[in-house]
Design a protein around this motif. Sequence first.
Motif, PDB file in Angstrom:
ATOM      1  N   PRO A   1       0.861  -1.155   0.182  1.00  0.00           N
ATOM      2  CA  PRO A   1      -0.116   0.177   0.241  1.00  0.00           C
ATOM      3  C   PRO A   1       0.875   1.364  -0.057  1.00  0.00           C
ATOM      4  CG  PRO A   1      -0.713  -1.561   1.719  1.00  0.00           C
ATOM      5  CD  PRO A   1       0.548  -1.998   1.169  1.00  0.00           C
ATOM      6  N   LYS A   2       0.109   2.389  -0.556  1.00  0.00           N
ATOM      7  CA  LYS A   2       1.078   3.572  -0.471  1.00  0.00           C
ATOM      8  C   LYS A   2       1.450   3.995   0.845  1.00  0.00           C
ATOM      9  CE  LYS A   2       0.960   7.968  -2.877  1.00  0.00           C
ATOM     10  NZ  LYS A   2       0.163   8.746  -3.806  1.00  0.00           N
ATOM     11  N   LYS A   3       0.767   4.004   1.701  1.00  0.00           N
ATOM     12  CA  LYS A   3       1.140   4.400   3.187  1.00  0.00           C
ATOM     13  C   LYS A   3       2.553   3.594   3.389  1.00  0.00           C
ATOM     14  CE  LYS A   3      -0.912   5.165   7.755  1.00  0.00           C
ATOM     15  NZ  LYS A   3      -2.056   5.290   8.518  1.00  0.00           N
ATOM     16  N   THR A   4       2.539   2.440   3.392  1.00  0.00           N
ATOM     17  CA  THR A   4       3.732   1.541   3.801  1.00  0.00           C
ATOM     18  C   THR A   4       4.751   1.888   2.759  1.00  0.00           C
ATOM     19  OG1 THR A   4       2.033  -0.415   4.202  1.00  0.00           O
ATOM     20  CG2 THR A   4       4.571  -1.021   3.844  1.00  0.00           C
ATOM     21  N   ARG A   5       4.690   2.213   1.612  1.00  0.00           N
ATOM     22  CA  ARG A   5       5.835   2.747   0.630  1.00  0.00           C
ATOM     23  C   ARG A   5       6.212   3.975   1.110  1.00  0.00           C
ATOM     24  NH1 ARG A   5       2.780   1.302  -4.739  1.00  0.00           N
ATOM     25  NH2 ARG A   5       1.884   3.327  -4.232  1.00  0.00           N
ATOM     26  N   LYS A   6       5.464   4.741   1.617  1.00  0.00           N
ATOM     27  CA  LYS A   6       5.937   6.177   2.006  1.00  0.00           C
ATOM     28  C   LYS A   6       6.914   5.963   3.343  1.00  0.00           C
ATOM     29  CE  LYS A   6       2.749   9.400   0.139  1.00  0.00           C
ATOM     30  NZ  LYS A   6       1.699  10.667   0.607  1.00  0.00           N
ATOM     31  N   ARG A   7       6.336   5.092   4.482  1.00  0.00           N
ATOM     32  CA  ARG A   7       7.037   4.881   5.485  1.00  0.00           C
ATOM     33  C   ARG A   7       8.415   4.307   5.211  1.00  0.00           C
ATOM     34  NH1 ARG A   7       2.325   2.155   9.440  1.00  0.00           N
ATOM     35  NH2 ARG A   7       1.558   4.026   9.733  1.00  0.00           N
ATOM     36  N   ILE A   8       8.611   3.442   4.166  1.00  0.00           N
ATOM     37  CA  ILE A   8       9.715   2.746   3.791  1.00  0.00           C
ATOM     38  C   ILE A   8      10.667   3.762   3.193  1.00  0.00           C
ATOM     39  CG2 ILE A   8      10.835   1.022   2.480  1.00  0.00           C
ATOM     40  CD1 ILE A   8       8.265  -0.907   2.696  1.00  0.00           C
ATOM     41  N   ALA A   9      10.060   4.571   2.225  1.00  0.00           N
ATOM     42  CA  ALA A   9      11.120   5.710   2.051  1.00  0.00           C
ATOM     43  C   ALA A   9      11.615   6.777   2.734  1.00  0.00           C
ATOM     44  CB  ALA A   9       9.912   6.415   0.818  1.00  0.00           C
ATOM     45  N   LEU A  10      10.546   6.939   3.750  1.00  0.00           N
ATOM     46  CA  LEU A  10      10.964   7.830   4.662  1.00  0.00           C
ATOM     47  C   LEU A  10      12.124   7.138   5.668  1.00  0.00           C
ATOM     48  CD1 LEU A  10      10.848  10.738   6.376  1.00  0.00           C
ATOM     49  CD2 LEU A  10       8.939   9.314   7.834  1.00  0.00           C
ATOM     50  N   GLY A  11      12.139   6.076   6.099  1.00  0.00           N
ATOM     51  CA  GLY A  11      12.850   5.261   6.836  1.00  0.00           C
ATOM     52  C   GLY A  11      14.323   5.207   6.216  1.00  0.00           C
ATOM     53  N   LEU A  12      14.156   4.857   4.919  1.00  0.00           N
ATOM     54  CA  LEU A  12      15.618   4.752   4.115  1.00  0.00           C
ATOM     55  C   LEU A  12      16.318   5.978   3.861  1.00  0.00           C
ATOM     56  CD1 LEU A  12      17.049   2.488   2.617  1.00  0.00           C
ATOM     57  CD2 LEU A  12      15.774   3.046   0.274  1.00  0.00           C
TER      58      LEU A  12
END
Length: 81
Positions: free
Chosen positions: A12-23
């Motif tokens: 999901p888009k929310k999960t992708r945004k969290r992964i991008a922020l963490g990375l």
Amino acid sequence: MSTLIENLKAKPKKTRKRIALGLSSLITFAIFLFWMAALPSRVSQSSYADVTPFKNLQSNVAGVVGAFQDSFKDLGGKTQD
């Protein structure tokens, strides 16, 4: 690598945004650590002890006054019609 990207696209888009922020946070932190590791060698090579705030201010003011003097000298040689 492409399977990792495909797995991320399926999330999901929310999960992708969290992964991008963490990375991006991890990469920024790594760059900060490398910068902090190199900082002591740069500070020890410079002579900050010789520069006081008043000496710095004096040299900056002298530079500004000199620039104004030069600009007025340039204007003195030119005439307006």
